[in-house]
Design an enzyme around this catalytic site. Sequence first.
Site, PDB file in Angstrom:
ATOM      1  CG  HIS A 126       1.323  -9.086   7.411  1.00 38.79           C
ATOM      2  ND1 HIS A 126       1.691  -7.950   8.098  1.00 38.79           N
ATOM      3  CD2 HIS A 126       2.342  -9.963   7.575  1.00 38.79           C
ATOM      4  CE1 HIS A 126       2.882  -8.145   8.641  1.00 38.79           C
ATOM      5  NE2 HIS A 126       3.299  -9.356   8.344  1.00 38.79           N
ATOM      6  CG  ASP A 203       0.277  -6.820   1.440  1.00 40.18           C
ATOM      7  OD1 ASP A 203       1.407  -6.878   0.908  1.00 40.18           O
ATOM      8  OD2 ASP A 203       0.057  -7.127   2.623  1.00 40.18           O
ATOM      9  CD  GLN A 206       4.661 -13.524   1.969  1.00 38.78           C
ATOM     10  OE1 GLN A 206       5.256 -14.412   1.362  1.00 38.78           O
ATOM     11  NE2 GLN A 206       5.139 -12.992   3.081  1.00 38.78           N
ATOM     12  CE  LYS A 229       7.657 -10.094   3.626  1.00 42.51           C
ATOM     13  NZ  LYS A 229       7.537 -10.946   4.788  1.00 42.51           N
ATOM     14  CB  CYS A 367       2.161 -10.537  11.193  1.00 45.23           C
ATOM     15  SG  CYS A 367       3.707 -10.230  12.022  1.00 45.23           S
TER      16      CYS A 367
HETATM   17  N1  PMP Z   1       1.999  -8.071   3.928  1.00 44.09           N
HETATM   18  C1  PMP Z   1       2.280  -9.367   3.876  1.00 44.09           C
HETATM   19  C2  PMP Z   1       1.315 -10.292   3.201  1.00 44.09           C
HETATM   20  C3  PMP Z   1       3.463  -9.843   4.440  1.00 44.09           C
HETATM   21  O1  PMP Z   1       3.740 -11.147   4.383  1.00 44.09           O
HETATM   22  C4  PMP Z   1       4.345  -8.937   5.061  1.00 44.09           C
HETATM   23  C5  PMP Z   1       5.631  -9.420   5.705  1.00 44.09           C
HETATM   24  N2  PMP Z   1       5.516 -10.596   6.420  1.00 44.09           N
HETATM   25  C6  PMP Z   1       4.000  -7.594   5.076  1.00 44.09           C
HETATM   26  C7  PMP Z   1       2.830  -7.192   4.501  1.00 44.09           C
HETATM   27  C8  PMP Z   1       4.899  -6.584   5.698  1.00 44.09           C
HETATM   28  O2  PMP Z   1       6.118  -6.548   5.059  1.00 44.09           O
HETATM   29  P1  PMP Z   1       7.343  -5.708   5.679  1.00 44.09           P
HETATM   30  O3  PMP Z   1       7.473  -6.178   7.095  1.00 44.09           O
HETATM   31  O4  PMP Z   1       8.501  -6.102   4.826  1.00 44.09           O
HETATM   32  O5  PMP Z   1       6.971  -4.280   5.571  1.00 44.09           O
END
Ligand code: PMP
Length: 409
Positions: A126, A203, A206, A229, A367
């Site tokens: 991401h 990270d 997910q 999430k 993203c």
């Molecule tokens: N890493 C991953 C794999 C994600 O899916 C996301 C959110 N889509 C993020 C980081 C960032 O999360 P947040 O926007 O809640 O900080």
Amino acid sequence: MIIPIKTIDGIRADFPILNEKVYGKSWVYFDNAASGQKPKAVIQAITEYYEHTHSNVHRGVHYMSQRATDKFEHARKRVAQFLNAAETHEIIWTTGATEGINLVAATYGRKFLKAGDEILISGMEHHANIVPWQMLCEEKGCILKVIPMLDNGTLDMQAFDSLLSEKTRFVSVAYVSNALGTINPVKEIIQKAHALRIPVLLDGAQASCHFLVDVQELDCDFYVFSGHKVFGPTGIGVLYGKSELLDIMPPYKGGGEMIETVTFEKTTYAGLPFKFEAGTPDIANAVGLGAGIDYLEEIGWDFIQKQEDLLFQYAMEEIKKLKEVILYGTAPEKVSVISFLIDGVHPYDVGTILDKMGIAVRTGHHCTQPLMARLGIPGTVRASFAFYNTKEEIDRLIEGLKKAIKMLR
Ligand code: PMP
């Protein structure tokens, strides 16, 4: 209150928003990878906090401040148990996964990495796990290296072996890909990195919504996730770090709460976890996240995983019958996320038709622009399931896709 019998109807009744109608149709929510919905238990915990507990934490001798502090610190304890952290003070409140990664890059990265050092990420990250490291590379002259991805959406672990070297100073990878749903072999990555004394950040944005994560068993050095999430509130997240690393890292933001003493000549900093928590924290949402974790444990991870597996297998069977659908990310180890395109059709158009039928999916690059570039596509349609979804909702998705195929092809 939570209905103790684990029927889907009972669970769905815990999530008020699932009763919403859009365009006059009952709403199907398949955008769970973007954000999970909130059970009443979370909503009520936040309301209860504001109605009966709110005061600022850690500062007041008065009753209500102590009650707020107890609730806030209890939530931290719940998160520590949730991740099986060795110490509660290894849990740092953040605004989300994004801030957790930025914190580590800006503190550990700035202090311990220097020009020429290599930072290893993967090709399916991401943007939140790419850009903070690029910013650090620009500032410090470090070099960003990328573990490539194979066509089925798994990491090329042979390439990982050859990229990992004495020059590598940090590894930061997604446990689970948000765009494809791939579960990465993070244990192997951590073991191999640790053999060269390289710290690893996972990270977990997910991961923690699909299965229980044990940071001690994984032996990761840092782990981040977002409250929203895991069916908790927005605006709150967690950075887990091993004490010995957090201890030697400089603070992130300066201000109240994170200090021990302040004079105009010099400030000394508070110990863990407060060193990283400048300013008034998001007390109510921390309490809400604690309630969300309680709720998930009440539902039970066995149930959650069985239900998601059932939905995923069923959806895959049905979607594969549509010959116009191209699937992206077919790794053997996956969570309940399906990324796809209808051949020759822009994902946005598919998403719009589904929306008009009351079905919420995600469309676009999720993203993960470098991942989409690797696949040679502008984006995908992503349907991501949670334990409160049903087979009937998947039938509606398939019906919607058939309509989209008829209209757009
Ligand atoms: N890493 C991953 C794999 C994600 O899916 C996301 C959110 N889509 C993020 C980081 C960032 O999360 P947040 O926007 O809640 O900080």
